[in-house]
Design a protein around this motif. Structure first.
Motif, PDB file in Angstrom:
ATOM      1  N   PHE A  63       0.834  -1.206   0.000  1.00 51.63           N
ATOM      2  CA  PHE A  63       0.000   0.000   0.000  1.00 51.63           C
ATOM      3  C   PHE A  63       0.870   1.259   0.000  1.00 51.63           C
ATOM      4  O   PHE A  63       0.627   2.195  -0.770  1.00 51.63           O
ATOM      5  N   GLN A  64       1.889   1.277   0.839  1.00 53.00           N
ATOM      6  CA  GLN A  64       2.746   2.456   0.933  1.00 53.00           C
ATOM      7  C   GLN A  64       3.504   2.700  -0.365  1.00 53.00           C
ATOM      8  O   GLN A  64       3.733   3.847  -0.762  1.00 53.00           O
ATOM      9  N   GLU A  89      -6.854  -1.760  13.102  1.00 51.85           N
ATOM     10  CA  GLU A  89      -5.407  -1.969  13.000  1.00 51.85           C
ATOM     11  C   GLU A  89      -4.891  -1.554  11.630  1.00 51.85           C
ATOM     12  O   GLU A  89      -3.852  -0.885  11.511  1.00 51.85           O
ATOM     13  N   VAL A  90      -5.614  -1.951  10.583  1.00 53.03           N
ATOM     14  CA  VAL A  90      -5.211  -1.615   9.216  1.00 53.03           C
ATOM     15  C   VAL A  90      -5.223  -0.103   9.005  1.00 53.03           C
ATOM     16  O   VAL A  90      -4.278   0.478   8.455  1.00 53.03           O
ATOM     17  N   VAL A  91      -6.305   0.546   9.422  1.00 51.84           N
ATOM     18  CA  VAL A  91      -6.444   1.978   9.169  1.00 51.84           C
ATOM     19  C   VAL A  91      -5.424   2.780   9.972  1.00 51.84           C
ATOM     20  O   VAL A  91      -4.843   3.750   9.467  1.00 51.84           O
ATOM     21  N   GLU A  92      -5.177   2.380  11.222  1.00 51.49           N
ATOM     22  CA  GLU A  92      -4.154   3.058  12.018  1.00 51.49           C
ATOM     23  C   GLU A  92      -2.786   2.965  11.340  1.00 51.49           C
ATOM     24  O   GLU A  92      -2.031   3.943  11.283  1.00 51.49           O
ATOM     25  N   GLU A  93      -2.470   1.790  10.823  1.00 49.96           N
ATOM     26  CA  GLU A  93      -1.182   1.599  10.161  1.00 49.96           C
ATOM     27  C   GLU A  93      -1.108   2.407   8.867  1.00 49.96           C
ATOM     28  O   GLU A  93      -0.076   3.009   8.548  1.00 49.96           O
ATOM     29  N   PHE A 140      -5.081   0.839 -11.595  1.00 47.50           N
ATOM     30  CA  PHE A 140      -4.094   1.135 -12.632  1.00 47.50           C
ATOM     31  C   PHE A 140      -2.744   1.320 -11.948  1.00 47.50           C
ATOM     32  O   PHE A 140      -2.446   2.377 -11.392  1.00 47.50           O
ATOM     33  N   GLU A 141      -1.960   0.238 -11.977  1.00 49.22           N
ATOM     34  CA  GLU A 141      -0.680   0.227 -11.281  1.00 49.22           C
ATOM     35  C   GLU A 141       0.269   1.248 -11.895  1.00 49.22           C
ATOM     36  O   GLU A 141       0.373   1.366 -13.112  1.00 49.22           O
ATOM     37  N   GLY A 142       0.944   1.980 -11.032  1.00 49.10           N
ATOM     38  CA  GLY A 142       1.860   3.019 -11.483  1.00 49.10           C
ATOM     39  C   GLY A 142       1.240   4.393 -11.473  1.00 49.10           C
ATOM     40  O   GLY A 142       1.929   5.400 -11.649  1.00 49.10           O
ATOM     41  N   SER A 143      -0.080   4.463 -11.255  1.00 48.70           N
ATOM     42  CA  SER A 143      -0.737   5.770 -11.157  1.00 48.70           C
ATOM     43  C   SER A 143      -0.606   6.261  -9.724  1.00 48.70           C
ATOM     44  O   SER A 143      -0.048   5.582  -8.864  1.00 48.70           O
ATOM     45  N   GLY A 144      -1.142   7.420  -9.449  1.00 46.33           N
ATOM     46  CA  GLY A 144      -1.076   7.923  -8.088  1.00 46.33           C
ATOM     47  C   GLY A 144      -0.608   9.358  -8.005  1.00 46.33           C
ATOM     48  O   GLY A 144      -0.249   9.845  -6.939  1.00 46.33           O
ATOM     49  N   ASN A 176      -5.316   4.439  -1.493  1.00 42.09           N
ATOM     50  CA  ASN A 176      -5.067   5.820  -1.101  1.00 42.09           C
ATOM     51  C   ASN A 176      -5.887   6.751  -1.989  1.00 42.09           C
ATOM     52  O   ASN A 176      -6.590   6.301  -2.891  1.00 42.09           O
ATOM     53  N   LYS A 177      -5.818   8.032  -1.751  1.00 36.72           N
ATOM     54  CA  LYS A 177      -6.723   8.952  -2.457  1.00 36.72           C
ATOM     55  C   LYS A 177      -6.286   9.257  -3.883  1.00 36.72           C
ATOM     56  O   LYS A 177      -7.048   9.855  -4.646  1.00 36.72           O
ATOM     57  N   TRP A 178      -5.058   8.842  -4.271  1.00 37.78           N
ATOM     58  CA  TRP A 178      -4.545   9.185  -5.590  1.00 37.78           C
ATOM     59  C   TRP A 178      -4.578   8.031  -6.585  1.00 37.78           C
ATOM     60  O   TRP A 178      -4.543   8.260  -7.795  1.00 37.78           O
TER      61      TRP A 178
END
Length: 263
Positions: A6-7, A102-106, A168-172, A211-213
């Protein structure tokens, strides 16, 4: 939970993060509401069989006077549940799960959490292309929040026939078009050339963190099943929203402008 993907990439599939019992209760609740809404819609459109509905929706969307169709009918045709359904505390079962917290905090790197209200509960009828959201970034539809993550929770198995979300991998990057509302319900799709499209197939109990992007869009439902899902948007004490929100510390609803941003 390790959220390295995710990061680095803006999204991550989370296996078995939602209790099956919670999924069953939510599906029963939303399926009953959808059945009521669709029964009323078919009566309004003067059809008797569910199999006729997708074609009738196509016909209605093509009408030059589409905007004169009552709003409640238009919302059902695009797969939206009524506001009273989305505001139900029944949907709070998901944010109350310890693994979800736990997921959202991380993801947000903060222990003080809030949820945007209402969650976006939706249903997608087989072959209803008008319930499909074009390629977009969630920031485009959620301008009242300064920062947030989205947790997409399907209530049915997501395979290539039923469809779910294509990322769409690579976007963001910030390429959203906030001013283009030429579609009847959705923003016009953003450019996806050069990005690798990936359909996220999922089992019941899985969730998708975004994430938002990250650019993503609806995958067509060509099965014989209705797709049910809920989008939850979470943000931390560092951030703000100009809409109603749920304080996940006290489980009280906070009116717009009442939340104090943490230092």
């Amino acid at each position: 939970m390790n959220l390295q993907h995710f990061q680095e990439h803006g999204y991550q599939l989370l296996p078995n993060v939602i209790d099956r019992g919670v999924i069953e209760r939510l599906l029963e609740f939303l399926a009953a509401d959808a059945d009521d809404a669709l029964t009323l819609l078919m009566a309004d459109l003067r059809i008797r069989r569910m199999e006729e509905l997708a074609a009738k929706v196509d016909e209605t969307f093509a009408r030059p006077d589409f905007e004169s169709v009552p709003k409640d009918q238009r919302l059902v045709m695009s797969g939206h549940f009524p506001l009273e359904t989305r505001l139900s505390r029944t949907l709070w079962m998901v944010p109350k799960l310890p693994r979800v917290r736990e997921v959202v905090e991380e993801a947000l790197k903060h222990a003080e959490l809030y949820m945007h209200l209402p969650p976006s509960a939706r249903f997608v009828l087989p072959h209803n292309k008008h319930a499909a959201v074009p390629a977009h970034q969630d920031v485009s539809y959620n301008q009242p929040m300064s920062d947030f993550v989205t947790l997409w929770v399907p209530l049915v198995p997501i395979d290539d026939a039923c469809g779910g979300i294509d990322v769409f991998e690579g976007s963001g990057q910030p390429v959203e078009r906030l001013d283009d509302r030429s579609q009847k319900f959705w923003l016009n799709g953003v450019v996806t050339e050069g990005f690798n499209r990936k359909h996220c197939t999922m089992d019941v109990g899985d969730a998708l963190l975004l994430n938002k992007w990250i650019v993503h869009e609806s995958h067509a439902n060509v099965s014989k099943r209705i797709r049910f899902s809920i989008d939850f948007r979470f943000f931390s004490g560092r951030d703000a929203s100009s809409k109603h929100l749920l304080d996940m510390q006290t489980w009280k609803v906070i009116e717009p402008g009442r939340k104090v941003v943490a230092a």
